[in-house]
Design a protein around this motif. Structure first.
Motif, short mmCIF file in Angstrom:
data_model
loop_
_atom_site.label_atom_id
_atom_site.label_comp_id
_atom_site.label_asym_id
_atom_site.label_seq_id
_atom_site.Cartn_x
_atom_site.Cartn_y
_atom_site.Cartn_z
N ALA A 228 1.07 -1.29 -0.03
CA ALA A 228 0.08 -0.11 -0.01
C ALA A 228 0.96 1.09 0.01
N GLU A 229 0.36 2.37 -0.69
CA GLU A 229 0.83 3.61 -0.36
C GLU A 229 0.27 4.40 0.64
N LEU A 230 0.66 4.83 1.82
CA LEU A 230 0.12 5.63 2.77
C LEU A 230 0.83 7.01 2.54
N LEU A 231 -0.03 8.07 3.02
CA LEU A 231 0.26 9.28 2.87
C LEU A 231 0.36 9.65 4.45
N PHE A 232 1.61 10.48 4.72
CA PHE A 232 2.01 11.09 6.16
C PHE A 232 1.95 12.40 5.84
N ARG A 233 1.24 13.10 6.52
CA ARG A 233 1.32 14.62 6.53
C ARG A 233 1.97 15.15 7.42
N VAL A 234 2.98 16.56 6.77
CA VAL A 234 3.68 17.38 7.45
C VAL A 234 2.93 18.61 7.39
N ASP A 385 -10.87 5.21 2.27
CA ASP A 385 -12.12 6.18 2.50
C ASP A 385 -11.57 7.43 3.07
N ARG A 386 -10.56 7.33 3.61
CA ARG A 386 -10.21 8.85 4.42
C ARG A 386 -9.25 9.44 3.37
N ALA A 387 -8.99 9.09 2.32
CA ALA A 387 -8.12 9.58 1.03
C ALA A 387 -6.63 9.65 1.82
N ARG A 388 -6.28 8.74 2.72
CA ARG A 388 -4.81 8.73 3.43
C ARG A 388 -4.04 7.26 2.88
#
Ligand SMILES: [Zn+2]
Ligand SMILES: [Zn+2]
Length: 783
Positions: A228-234, A385-388
């Motif tokens: 999976a590709e997961l997004l980590f926000r800064v 579902d959370r676009a993350r």
């Protein structure tokens, strides 16, 4: 009877074959075709024993197929651009062109003296403008189709060769040619977008007959993994950083975040000199050292948001994370990853387990209690579902960097213009000739950059001032399509005509070193797939069948150039080509390393003198009556069957020589047998692919002509009665079947028959057993 004079006989037949162009094959041949090819040599210096093994092997295959009725294409050429030729020139102090052409002339004359059955009318050399014109033309095609691009990237720099290396040519952190420790450098480079074909390169391995170990090397180099590709926000920077993970089920346990030192993110994340200088130094360390040494790293001062639980986790730069993997950034889960754990322990970072001893999730909010395997998909769906996050496939394969800061290569047909950017050189201006330069030695800057006349040209698009690309192409570009050019070597309208390549390709048998598994053998597959997509040819794979020869060793060391006392030329002078040809294939299975010993060749030369004498004696006997049935006749038929099976089906080349030697032995014991002449004819005919000169001469002694084109002998089945023996088949040491088989079957045949037994199969359960074989007695299958 004259004494056996190898020099006289070999010169005589080589002249005859040359005058007749005996191995030239036209484009209009009828009947079955066979394309036999060995990897082409680099012309640095002269031929060595490794070449002798490789090309003699190909020669036996060539003769065998010719005599079995195929029209065989077996061309030769030279990989004459690139570092080996250029380095040889620097060492000897001449111009690369002069030295390359001298080496080609010397290797060609050595090859002719070996008597190899080569179609010299199709010879091509990568450094000739008639060839690299089309390498440049293909560059333009790939560029037009978006499969070539230029970008600034961290690349492998060999400080010794002063050039960039492709990933495939860095072995354990070192340059594969010179062994220097490779450094990382940021440079604008040209790339082939081979990653666009990652899936196809993997899937199509199932369609080709290659050694399993080579398929494994390519499979792991391409390195497909699902995850999976997961997004980590800064938040502070208002950016999302994607990471690839095969373990999305552990995302709740991600307690810190790591960026590779060469990642472009480093500069965005931190302005601190401490962080940036760490990154610079760490990126230059060899990969091996980075993966094994004590963990090092630096905190950027920034935090990322764990998309699963909203935790603010620290972002570090650390050299144990490589830019090669995924996005060059990782979520670190120290509870469930050894390297992350070692790093967490070294820098006192939190470790939160998220999977218990039963393999169920803990500390994972609503997913607690779920089996980890099932939770993978559920967590990705929930994050999606959370676009993350989203499901993703990652490849280890990277695009192929192919521009080199060296002189001896095909110039890249590109002009840079301030107004138009990157502009391709128009097709009708090719070839873009490699210009002279005052100094072609490597100095970090590409040598072509110093030739102002070459560099400064009007922009082909707007006519304004332009500057040429000064890098040249890696020689692996040249060798990615040479086998196509052989099919149509004189074409001056296109690199090749589609009908011509379709008639010969794919190559039926390719022979070369396994050291090219990740490089040449992958690049060529990529080229053919792309050219198929451009509509230039009708097949998707270049090499249908592949064989890797072993190395020739001297005193335990692999020979890669001529070494004291084992120059092929000196050996030909002393023993003749036939003796060397037969010797090199007699030492053992051709796919294994062989040890060069000086006494071996003496023994082979003695055998040839004996062969010569025994055949002459048989030639004085009456012709053998058709269907003659004596023990000697039966031995001859059995030898035909064995040699044919060994070369044709098993692709084994040492045992046929032993079989013919046995036949000669039997013949010498029964010189007046009515089958004596037949036995002699059979021995000469079967040995011809190995020792074509002496066999052609002896064929004449036996009253015939042109053995070269004589159909391959066929064994008379009715005279092949062999003794039978009872074969016992065991599974894990217990007897499960027994049946009669002909005596003397090769081991792989015994195993095949044992595994074909239904009684045995029911105990194997479809598993792949290890095998223990006692010839003529027992096969034990161990699972
Ligand atoms: Zn190097
Ligand atoms: Zn312009």
């Amino acid at each position: 009877m004259d004494a056996y004079d190898a020099q006289l006989i070999e010169q005589k037949w080589q002249r005859v074959w040359e005058d007749e162009q005996a191995f030239h094959v036209g484009d209009d041949v009828e009947g079955p075709r066979f394309y036999m090819l060995e990897m082409l040599p680099y012309p640095s210096g002269s031929l060595h024993m490794g070449h002798v093994l490789n090309y003699t092997l190909g020669d036996v295959v060539t003769h065998f197929h010719r005599r079995n009725g195929d029209a065989v294409l077996r061309p030769m050429g030279f990989d004459s651009f690139g570092l080996p030729a250029e380095n040889a020139a620097i060492k000897e102090g001449g111009h690369p062109l002069e030295i390359t052409e001298r080496s080609i002339a010397s290797i060609t004359s050595q090859m002719r003296r070996m008597g190899w059955a080569i179609d010299w009318q199709r010879e091509v050399s990568a450094h000739e403008p008639t060839y690299y014109r089309w390498t440049q033309w293909l560059f333009l095609k790939f560029f037009e189709h978006g499969l070539i691009y230029r970008k600034e990237a961290s690349v492998n720099w060999c400080p010794n060769d002063q050039t960039v290396l492709a990933n495939e040519h860095v072995v354990e952190g070192r340059c594969w040619r010179c062994g220097a420790v490779v450094e990382a450098r940021k440079m604008a480079q040209w790339f082939f977008k081979i990653t666009a074909y990652a899936d196809a390169l993997l899937a199509d391995l199932a369609t080709i007959d290659w050694p399993e170990r080579t398929k494994k090397i390519q499979t792991s180099w391409i390195g497909r993994s699902e995850g999976a590709e997961l997004l980590f926000r800064v938040d502070e920077l208002d950016i999302d950083i994607p990471v690839f993970t095969t373990r999305p089920d552990t995302v709740f346990g991600a307690t810190f975040f790591v960026v590779a030192p060469e990642s472009p993110l480093v500069d965005r994340l931190s302005e601190s000199e401490e962080v940036r200088s760490y990154a610079r130094i760490a990126a230059a360390r060899p990969t091996e050292e980075r993966e094994q040494r004590e963990k090092t790293g630096v905190f950027t001062g920034r935090h990322a948001t764990n998309p699963a639980n909203g935790a603010q986790i620290p972002i570090w730069v650390a050299d144990y994370v490589l830019m090669d993997y995924g996005t060059g950034a990782i979520m670190a889960v120290p509870a469930h990853d050894d390297r992350d754990r070692a790093f967490a322990e070294a820098f006192d970072l939190p470790i939160v387990p998220v999977i218990d001893d039963d393999g169920r999730l803990i500390n994972s909010a609503e997913f607690d209690g779920r089996p980890a395997g099932e939770a993978k998909g559920e967590i990705v769906a929930w994050l999606s579902d959370r676009a993350r996050g989203k499901q993703a496939i990652n490849f280890r394969l990277r695009d192929w960097s192919f521009s080199r800061q060296r002189y001896w290569g095909a110039p890249i047909p590109i002009v840079y213009c301030d107004a138009c950017g990157i502009v391709p050189v128009p097709e009708d201006e090719l070839p873009l000739l490699l210009p002279e330069v005052a100094d072609y030695r490597p100095k970090g800057q590409p040598p072509l950059a110093s030739n102002e006349e070459f560099m400064n040209v009007p922009c082909p698009r707007c006519g304004g001032p332009g500057r040429r690309e000064a890098d040249t192409m890696d020689t692996f570009v040249d060798s990615s399509w040479y086998f196509l050019r052989y099919c149509d070597p004189a074409n001056d309208k296109a690199p090749f005509d589609r009908a011509h390549v379709n008639a010969w390709m794919p190559i039926d048998q390719y022979i070369g070193g396994i050291d090219h598994a990740k490089g040449h053998l992958l690049y060529s597959r990529f080229f053919v797939k792309a050219l198929n997509d451009f509509g230039m040819l009708d097949f998707r794979e270049p090499f249908q069948r592949l064989f890797h020869q072993g190395w020739v060793r001297l005193g335990g060391k692999r020979m890669s150039k001529s070494q004291g006392g084992v120059s092929p030329t000196e050996l030909v002078d002393q023993f003749g080509a036939d003796a060397i040809r037969i010797y090199i294939l007699f030492q053992g299975p051709a796919d294994q390393d062989i040890d060069w010993t000086p006494d071996g060749i003496e023994a082979t030369a003695r055998f040839l003198r004996r062969f010569w004498r025994v055949v002459h004696e048989a030639a004085e006997q009456q012709a053998s009556p058709a269907g003659v049935d004596t023990p000697l006749a039966r031995k001859a038929h059995e030898t035909i069957a064995r040699v044919t099976d060994d070369i044709g089906r098993r692709f084994v080349f040492n045992t046929p020589i032993a079989a013919v030697m046995e036949l000669i032995n039997e013949l010498s014991k029964a010189p007046h047998d009515p089958a004596a002449r037949f036995a002699a004819e059979t021995a000469v005919s079967l040995l011809q692919p190995y020792t074509p000169h002496v066999c052609e001469e002896l064929w004449g002694v036996l009253g015939h002509s042109r053995l070269l084109d004589e159909p391959w002998p066929v064994a008379d089945e009715t005279l092949l009665v062999r003794e039978t023996v009872q074969l016992v088949v065991q599974v894990n040491g217990k007897v499960r079947d027994r049946f009669d088989v002909p005596a003397g079957l090769p081991e792989d045949e015994l195993v095949a028959r044992a595994r074909a037994s239904e009684k045995v199969q029911s105990f194997l359960d479809g598993e792949e057993p290890r095998v223990i074989v006692v010839p003529d007695k027992l096969v034990n299958l161990v699972i």
